[in-house]
Enzyme design. Structure first.
Site, PDB file in Angstrom:
ATOM      1  N   SER A  86       0.701  -1.216  -0.050  1.00 31.16           N
ATOM      2  CA  SER A  86       0.079   0.029   0.099  1.00 31.16           C
ATOM      3  C   SER A  86       0.862   1.331   0.037  1.00 31.16           C
ATOM      4  O   SER A  86       0.354   2.361  -0.318  1.00 31.16           O
ATOM      5  CB  SER A  86      -0.909  -0.107   1.089  1.00 31.16           C
ATOM      6  OG  SER A  86      -0.308  -0.148   2.451  1.00 31.16           O
ATOM      7  N   ASP A 124      -2.067   8.672   7.728  1.00 28.29           N
ATOM      8  CA  ASP A 124      -3.105   7.742   8.268  1.00 28.29           C
ATOM      9  C   ASP A 124      -2.370   6.942   9.054  1.00 28.29           C
ATOM     10  O   ASP A 124      -1.332   7.135   9.468  1.00 28.29           O
ATOM     11  CB  ASP A 124      -4.030   7.216   7.119  1.00 28.29           C
ATOM     12  CG  ASP A 124      -3.137   5.794   6.453  1.00 28.29           C
ATOM     13  OD1 ASP A 124      -2.206   5.670   6.768  1.00 28.29           O
ATOM     14  OD2 ASP A 124      -3.980   5.421   5.661  1.00 28.29           O
ATOM     15  N   HIS A 174       0.378   5.100   6.929  1.00 31.31           N
ATOM     16  CA  HIS A 174       1.162   5.529   5.704  1.00 31.31           C
ATOM     17  C   HIS A 174       1.657   6.908   5.840  1.00 31.31           C
ATOM     18  O   HIS A 174       0.969   7.856   6.351  1.00 31.31           O
ATOM     19  CB  HIS A 174       0.207   5.496   4.314  1.00 31.31           C
ATOM     20  CG  HIS A 174      -0.341   3.913   4.265  1.00 31.31           C
ATOM     21  ND1 HIS A 174      -1.683   3.613   4.675  1.00 31.31           N
ATOM     22  CD2 HIS A 174       0.267   2.817   3.715  1.00 31.31           C
ATOM     23  CE1 HIS A 174      -1.773   2.422   4.491  1.00 31.31           C
ATOM     24  NE2 HIS A 174      -0.682   2.046   3.764  1.00 31.31           N
TER      25      HIS A 174
END
Length: 375
Positions: A43, A340, A343
């Site tokens: 991600s 977040d 990340h």
């Protein structure tokens, strides 16, 4: 009157000539730029592949992408407020377009000559990693997908030109490994491959063995220029600080020790591959050191916090519930190291990317990404 008319045409001719010279100059510069960027990972660099999967790991909801100019601030599936490190590196190395997600409908034709992104939120080196999310693309599958792309490049350029383009004009970046700890080894009850009986050494050796095979497969498909990111300080992310109720300057010791142990073996692996695979260049990107520098000295880089997520909910550091429409959102996104619970923000990604592009061997070795492009 005739004289004035002649002077006008002379002026127009000069403008056209200068414009053409400028265009030829730009074309020359473009020809020296990066051909294709092939991005593999999780991600941290996913550009939208998970949008097309039935998975619990998705970022195609607001306010993700709020600062991503190419989409007008709409979510694209990137797990940050703006560009990923892969996006920024591509821009700096002269690519006119972002690498298209492999699963996107427009990942066909000449678009793939700028590069393809295979990264997937929740993905890992090991196939068991990330099963908590129901679906994701592990690195084995990502390499399988590149095999499809490789054949498409042959069709577009012809076999000889395609081989040259892949070997000399393309960079292969791999950013993976964090989920193998966060969503596998450290969650043994939820992982199909119950790792509770594995020692850290055995688990990490399994990761390195798999990664060696995956990188060798890419080499056999004509990849030659590689950059491999190590695992960052996963014990310092807002999620870990929140669930472990740590102080702002504390990190989860076990998670970071696992990352450091893996990183040491990764560096040895890349040195070995540089020697054993003729014509290859494997670059080691020390993401751990870079992110730890930002976390430790965040104020030096213009941040106000390296502990609290800009977008999230739950606990002292907004680190439990992922970013979504109901999340609390910070006022100044450029002041947070973390977007977040997991990340980095775009502001942090820019600093990291610039060091990988132009930095010295403190953070990237044996050469930086600009030097890798120019090989």
């Amino acid at each position: 009157m005739a004289k004035k008319f002649g002077s006008s045409w002379l002026f127009i001719t000069l403008v056209l000539l200068l414009t053409n010279i400028s265009c030829f100059g730009n074309a020359a510069n473009d020809s020296e730029g990066l051909g294709a960027s092939f991005i593999f990972g999780d991600s941290l660099v996913d550009a939208g592949n998970n949008n097309y999967l039935p998975t619990l790991s998705k970022a195609n909801i607001r306010p993700n992408g709020i600062d991503f100019k190419a989409s007008g601030g709409n979510p694209t599936g990137r797990y940050t407020n703006g560009r990923t490190i892969g996006d920024i590196v591509g821009e700096e190395l002269g690519q006119p377009n972002y690498a298209v997600p492999f699963l996107a409908p427009n990942s066909t034709g000449k678009a793939i000559l700028y590069g393809v992104n295979y990264a997937s939120g929740g993905g890992g080196i090991l196939n068991a990693t990330g099963r908590i999310f129901i679906n994701r693309l592990g690195l084995d599958i990502q390499v399988d997908y590149f095999n499809i792309t490789r054949k498409q490049v042959d069709q577009l350029l012809g076999a000889a030109k395609a081989k040259d383009y892949i070997m000399k004009k393309s960079i292969f970046s791999i950013t993976i490994g964090a989920n193998d700890f966060l969503n596998n080894y450290l969650l043994p009850v939820l992982s199909i491959g119950a790792r509770i009986s594995d020692t850290p050494d055995a688990f990490i050796d399994d990761m390195i063995s798999h990664l060696r095979n995956q990188l060798t497969r890419l080499y056999q498909l004509d990849a030659r220029k590689f950059v491999i990111g190590n695992v960052g300080p996963i014990g310092c992310i807002p999620y870990q600080k929140t669930i472990n109720q740590l102080n702002a300057d504390e990190c989860v010791d076990l998670a970071d020790k696992l990352a450091v142990q893996y990183n040491g073996k990764l560096k040895d692996l890349l040195s070995s591959l540089n020697e054993s695979l003729p014509g290859s260049t494997f670059v080691y990107a020390d993401v751990y050191a870079l992110v730890m520098e930002l976390i430790t000295n965040y104020d030096k880089y213009g941040f106000t916090t390296a502990s609290t997520a800009c977008c999230g909910n739950g606990g002292q550091y907004a680190g439990i519930i992922p970013c979504g429409p109901a999340s609390s959102l910070c006022q100044d996104r450029s002041k947070h190291v973390f977007w977040d619970p997991y990340h980095p923000s775009e502001a942090a990604n820019v600093i990291i990317a610039k060091q990988l592009l132009y930095g010295d061997q403190r953070y990237i070795s044996p050469i930086n990404l600009k030097q890798l492009r120019d090989l």
